[in-house]
Design an enzyme around this catalytic site. Structure first.
Site, short mmCIF file in Angstrom:
data_model
loop_
_atom_site.label_atom_id
_atom_site.label_comp_id
_atom_site.label_asym_id
_atom_site.label_seq_id
_atom_site.Cartn_x
_atom_site.Cartn_y
_atom_site.Cartn_z
N TYR A 1 -7.25 3.09 4.91
CA TYR A 1 -5.96 2.31 5.10
C TYR A 1 -6.22 0.80 5.29
CZ TYR A 1 -0.93 2.67 5.74
OH TYR A 1 0.52 2.41 5.24
N ALA B 1 0.90 -1.14 0.18
CA ALA B 1 -0.12 -0.13 -0.01
C ALA B 1 0.88 1.41 -0.05
CB ALA B 1 -0.95 -0.04 1.13
N GLU B 2 2.25 1.25 0.79
CA GLU B 2 2.80 2.31 0.62
C GLU B 2 3.60 2.57 -0.62
OE1 GLU B 2 3.49 4.60 3.04
OE2 GLU B 2 2.10 3.75 4.81
N SER B 3 4.04 1.48 -1.00
CA SER B 3 5.22 1.75 -2.28
C SER B 3 5.08 0.79 -3.27
CB SER B 3 6.50 1.46 -1.34
OG SER B 3 6.65 0.11 -1.21
#
Length: 404
Positions: free
Chosen positions: A202, A95-97
């Site tokens: 999230y 999800a972040e990268s």
């Protein structure tokens, strides 16, 4: 962060059927439980509405991210599984990268886990002239595990640790204070907006990604059967090399391009490992480990490197004499078009392993004259001969390092 949000729901038109199958329902309940979330969360309206938005996202992109992540993901999964944190936190990195070690945000967050500089350093990652360990897939994952455990100790629930990871401890504490509750359903209230929109999505995002990535039905229906076994084999190896080693020399010994070996070592800022004392661990394709052991000979790798920051009064000639090399070598290695330098400019200095010859001091010699005669810096002569100063005597024998 728009790119990250766009990956949010990344899934398929046929996923309506996927989400309601018994096996997948049980998988989602299991994931929710690991995050300390009640199974009633599956009735969350926003989570359900994601199904209606699926056709806006490309399944191929999601599957491509999974495929490209398979270089390091198997090892990361093992680290997470062995750590005791929820296994689904692997998809926090997605999800972040998108599992991209070189991912960079406008807020200066970097790497698979999008660490900010201060947080990275607090959890043991080095950021200096030579390395940015936020891009090191292994070290950054270990740091992320420490950080998530730290957040769990503060907030007591894994879903709160995940939210705090996204928006920060302070923002979450304020949200809990405003809501007068740490209940997930309360905090995710879209009307009250206790949390930023991205943070409200999230947990939903992580659960959705984990469920799909581990769904054989989903993978097979999209003709990506090869991904089912993609993470079962070891994909990279760790080997040690000496300080300042050129990646090019390692690459040549195992039949890889410099670009390819750099892709396995995104934490390195230059084409060589840090010149600090001792050994340094680099990563290679797993199937090249035997080639490295057989072909790489550190004794044949004469060059070592470090970075020099230009100071006031420096010139290429002065710097070259200081390190006992021709200034053209520095100029070529740094692709300089002229001899002009800037204060604080970073220069790569290649130091070639020397061989030694002996010279007997004659009448009229000074260390300066010997230095000029052999084109070796005075400091180099002093160090090579273990001298305390530049005083020499007639008949004294000096060891003269000769650059090859």
């Amino acid at each position: 962060m728009l790119r990250i949000i766009l990956v949010l729901v990344l899934l398929i038109q046929s996923s309506d059927a996927f989400l309601v199958t018994q096996n997948n329902f049980q998988e989602q309940v299991k994931v929710l439980k690991s995050f300390d979330i009640d199974s009633t969360f599956l009735k969350d309206k926003t989570f359900i509405s994601m199904k209606d938005k699926m056709n806006r996202y490309r399944t191929k992109h999601f599957l491509k991210v999974l495929e490209e992540g398979n270089r390091f993901v198997p090892y990361l999964r093992k680290l997470i599984n062995d750590s005791g944190i929820p296994k689904a936190f692997l998809y926090l990195a997605m999800a972040e990268s998108n599992f991209a070690p070189n991912a960079y945000s406008k807020a200066k967050a970097v790497g698979l886990w999008q660490f900010m500089p201060a947080t990275a350093k607090h959890f043991g990652l080095k950021i200096n002239t030579y390395v940015d360990e936020r891009k090191d897939p292994i070290k950054s994952t270990k740091a992320a595990i420490k950080y998530l455990k730290y957040l769990h100790n503060i907030f007591g629930k894994w879903y709160l640790a995940a939210i705090a990871y996204n928006c920060g401890e302070g923002t979450l504490l304020k949200a809990i204070k405003r809501a007068k509750s740490d209940n997930l359903n309360v905090l995710l209230n879209d009307r009250k907006r206790y949390l930023p929109r991205e943070s409200r999505l999230y947990i939903r995002k992580i659960v959705m990604m984990e469920s799909l990535a581990n769904s054989a039905d989903f993978i097979i229906e999209n003709n990506s059967d090869y991904l089912l076994n993609g993470g079962s084999a070891e994909t990279f190896a760790k080997v040690e090399v000496k300080q300042g080693t050129s990646l090019g020399a390692v690459a040549a010994s195992i039949g890889l391009s410099l670009k390819e070996i750099r892709s396995y070592n995104p934490q390195l800022r230059y084409d060589f490992v840090p010149p600090a004392k001792g050994k340094y661990t680099i990563y290679l394709p797993y199937n090249k480990q035997a080639d490295f052991k057989q072909n790489y000979n550190p004794k044949k790798s004469n060059n070592r490197f470090f970075v020099y920051r230009v100071k006031k009064g420096d010139s290429l000639h002065k710097i070259a004499r200081r390190y006992g090399i021709n200034y053209h070598i520095i100029k070529d290695y740094n692709h300089l078009k002229s001899k002009w330098l800037r204060i604080k400019q970073a220069l790569i200095i290649p130091i070639v392993k020397p061989s030694m010859i002996s010279y007997t001091i004659r009448k009229g010699d000074t260390l300066g004259k010997v230095s000029h005669k052999f084109n070796v810096a005075i400091n180099t002569l002093i160090q090579a001969n273990n001298k305390r100063n530049s005083i020499i005597r007639v008949g004294e024998k000096l060891v003269i390092p000769q650059m090859q």
